[in-house]
Design a protein around this motif. Structure first.
Motif, mmCIF file in Angstrom:
data_model
loop_
_atom_site.group_PDB
_atom_site.id
_atom_site.type_symbol
_atom_site.label_atom_id
_atom_site.label_comp_id
_atom_site.label_asym_id
_atom_site.label_seq_id
_atom_site.Cartn_x
_atom_site.Cartn_y
_atom_site.Cartn_z
ATOM 1 N N CYS A 10 0.843 -1.196 0.000
ATOM 2 C CA CYS A 10 0.000 0.000 0.000
ATOM 3 C C CYS A 10 0.877 1.244 0.000
ATOM 4 C CB CYS A 10 -0.928 0.015 1.208
ATOM 5 S SG CYS A 10 -0.065 -0.011 2.774
ATOM 6 N N ALA A 11 0.367 2.309 -0.575
ATOM 7 C CA ALA A 11 1.028 3.611 -0.515
ATOM 8 C C ALA A 11 0.451 4.337 0.689
ATOM 9 C CB ALA A 11 0.765 4.398 -1.784
ATOM 10 N N LEU A 12 1.303 4.819 1.565
ATOM 11 C CA LEU A 12 0.849 5.463 2.787
ATOM 12 C C LEU A 12 0.862 6.971 2.635
ATOM 13 C CD1 LEU A 12 2.871 3.343 5.368
ATOM 14 C CD2 LEU A 12 0.514 3.007 4.634
ATOM 15 N N PRO A 13 -0.152 7.661 3.156
ATOM 16 C CA PRO A 13 -0.109 9.124 3.156
ATOM 17 C C PRO A 13 0.979 9.618 4.119
ATOM 18 C CG PRO A 13 -2.027 8.332 4.355
ATOM 19 C CD PRO A 13 -1.343 7.126 3.770
ATOM 20 N N ILE A 14 1.150 10.919 4.204
ATOM 21 C CA ILE A 14 2.214 11.485 5.027
ATOM 22 C C ILE A 14 2.122 11.039 6.480
ATOM 23 C CG2 ILE A 14 3.176 13.635 5.902
ATOM 24 C CD1 ILE A 14 2.522 14.880 3.217
ATOM 25 N N TYR A 15 0.944 11.127 7.086
ATOM 26 C CA TYR A 15 0.755 10.672 8.457
ATOM 27 C C TYR A 15 -0.270 9.554 8.425
ATOM 28 C CZ TYR A 15 2.858 15.097 9.769
ATOM 29 O OH TYR A 15 3.708 16.150 9.911
ATOM 30 N N CYS A 16 0.045 8.433 8.980
ATOM 31 C CA CYS A 16 -0.952 7.374 9.003
ATOM 32 C C CYS A 16 -0.574 6.301 10.017
ATOM 33 C CB CYS A 16 -1.131 6.750 7.631
ATOM 34 S SG CYS A 16 0.244 5.735 7.121
ATOM 35 N N MET A 17 -1.536 5.439 10.266
ATOM 36 C CA MET A 17 -1.335 4.274 11.111
ATOM 37 C C MET A 17 -1.921 3.099 10.353
ATOM 38 S SD MET A 17 -2.711 3.536 14.964
ATOM 39 C CE MET A 17 -4.425 3.412 14.492
ATOM 40 N N ILE A 18 -1.158 2.040 10.210
ATOM 41 C CA ILE A 18 -1.649 0.859 9.521
ATOM 42 C C ILE A 18 -1.608 -0.316 10.487
ATOM 43 C CG2 ILE A 18 0.619 0.349 8.523
ATOM 44 C CD1 ILE A 18 -0.823 -0.859 6.129
ATOM 45 N N ASN A 19 -2.704 -1.021 10.553
ATOM 46 C CA ASN A 19 -2.761 -2.218 11.381
ATOM 47 C C ASN A 19 -2.394 -3.409 10.517
ATOM 48 O OD1 ASN A 19 -3.697 -1.072 13.877
ATOM 49 N ND2 ASN A 19 -5.626 -0.711 12.828
ATOM 50 N N VAL A 20 -1.438 -4.185 10.984
ATOM 51 C CA VAL A 20 -0.985 -5.372 10.271
ATOM 52 C C VAL A 20 -1.571 -6.580 10.978
ATOM 53 C CG1 VAL A 20 1.036 -6.719 9.606
ATOM 54 C CG2 VAL A 20 1.154 -4.217 9.602
ATOM 55 N N THR A 28 0.996 -2.731 14.818
ATOM 56 C CA THR A 28 0.673 -1.438 14.232
ATOM 57 C C THR A 28 1.960 -0.782 13.742
ATOM 58 O OG1 THR A 28 -1.181 -1.167 15.740
ATOM 59 C CG2 THR A 28 -0.356 0.818 14.700
ATOM 60 N N VAL A 29 1.892 -0.185 12.559
ATOM 61 C CA VAL A 29 3.006 0.579 12.014
ATOM 62 C C VAL A 29 2.516 2.008 11.842
ATOM 63 C CG1 VAL A 29 4.634 0.840 10.115
ATOM 64 C CG2 VAL A 29 3.868 -1.456 10.769
ATOM 65 N N ASP A 30 3.121 2.943 12.565
ATOM 66 C CA ASP A 30 2.795 4.369 12.436
ATOM 67 C C ASP A 30 3.831 5.015 11.543
ATOM 68 O OD1 ASP A 30 0.601 4.537 14.282
ATOM 69 O OD2 ASP A 30 2.048 4.356 15.900
ATOM 70 N N GLN A 31 3.375 5.743 10.529
ATOM 71 C CA GLN A 31 4.286 6.548 9.720
ATOM 72 C C GLN A 31 4.163 7.980 10.203
ATOM 73 O OE1 GLN A 31 4.781 6.293 5.332
ATOM 74 N NE2 GLN A 31 3.986 8.367 5.386
ATOM 75 N N ILE A 32 5.297 8.574 10.579
ATOM 76 C CA ILE A 32 5.319 9.918 11.148
ATOM 77 C C ILE A 32 6.311 10.759 10.347
ATOM 78 C CG2 ILE A 32 5.786 11.261 13.239
ATOM 79 C CD1 ILE A 32 5.500 8.375 14.662
ATOM 80 N N VAL A 38 11.357 10.991 8.148
ATOM 81 C CA VAL A 38 10.252 10.042 8.073
ATOM 82 C C VAL A 38 10.562 8.899 9.025
ATOM 83 C CG1 VAL A 38 8.940 8.471 6.602
ATOM 84 C CG2 VAL A 38 9.762 10.640 5.680
ATOM 85 N N LYS A 39 9.604 8.602 9.927
ATOM 86 C CA LYS A 39 9.772 7.524 10.909
ATOM 87 C C LYS A 39 8.679 6.489 10.721
ATOM 88 C CE LYS A 39 11.376 10.329 14.805
ATOM 89 N NZ LYS A 39 11.092 10.652 16.205
ATOM 90 N N TYR A 40 9.045 5.258 10.985
ATOM 91 C CA TYR A 40 8.084 4.172 11.083
ATOM 92 C C TYR A 40 8.222 3.612 12.488
ATOM 93 C CZ TYR A 40 7.997 4.610 6.055
ATOM 94 O OH TYR A 40 7.879 5.117 4.796
#
Length: 109
Positions: A10-20, A28-32, A38-40
């Motif tokens: 998936c392509a992630l937006p700038i700020y997001c949280m994805i549940n795996v 959970t992977v948070d993109q910050i 850029v942090k994961y």
């Protein structure tokens, strides 16, 4: 872009949280994104940690040796089909991050 083994790319937006969620793992992977970085942040693992294979598409201008895990540069980063691969046992609140190049470096300004 983020690809987790067993989960559709998936392509992630700038700020997001994805549940795996896979049969063997939930996390959970948070993109910050903050100030050119850029942090994961990974969380939700059992106390003993869990194996997870991450595939990250790095943006233009970011080299694999410029990626850090918990504040330390990745040693011998692996690239597969254009993705940085980080295959390890993860623990709660670990961070994988990189700094974005300045705009002038990308566009020759």
């Amino acid at each position: 872009f983020l690809n987790v083994t067993g989960v559709q790319t998936c392509a992630l937006p700038i700020y997001c949280m994805i549940n795996v969620a896979t049969p063997a793992l939930r996390c959970t992977v948070d993109q910050i994104c903050e100030m050119g970085r850029v942090k994961y942040r990974l969380s939700g693992f059992p106390q003993h940690g869990s194996a997870l294979r991450l595939h990250l598409r790095l943006p233009a201008g970011v080299e694999p040796d410029q990626v850090f895990l918990n504040g330390r540069r990745l040693l011998a980063p692996q690239i597969e089909r254009g993705y940085l691969v980080v295959d390890r046992a993860w623990r709660n609140n670990e961070e994988l991050y990189y700094d974005l190049p300045e705009r002038k470096q990308l566009f020759g300004e």
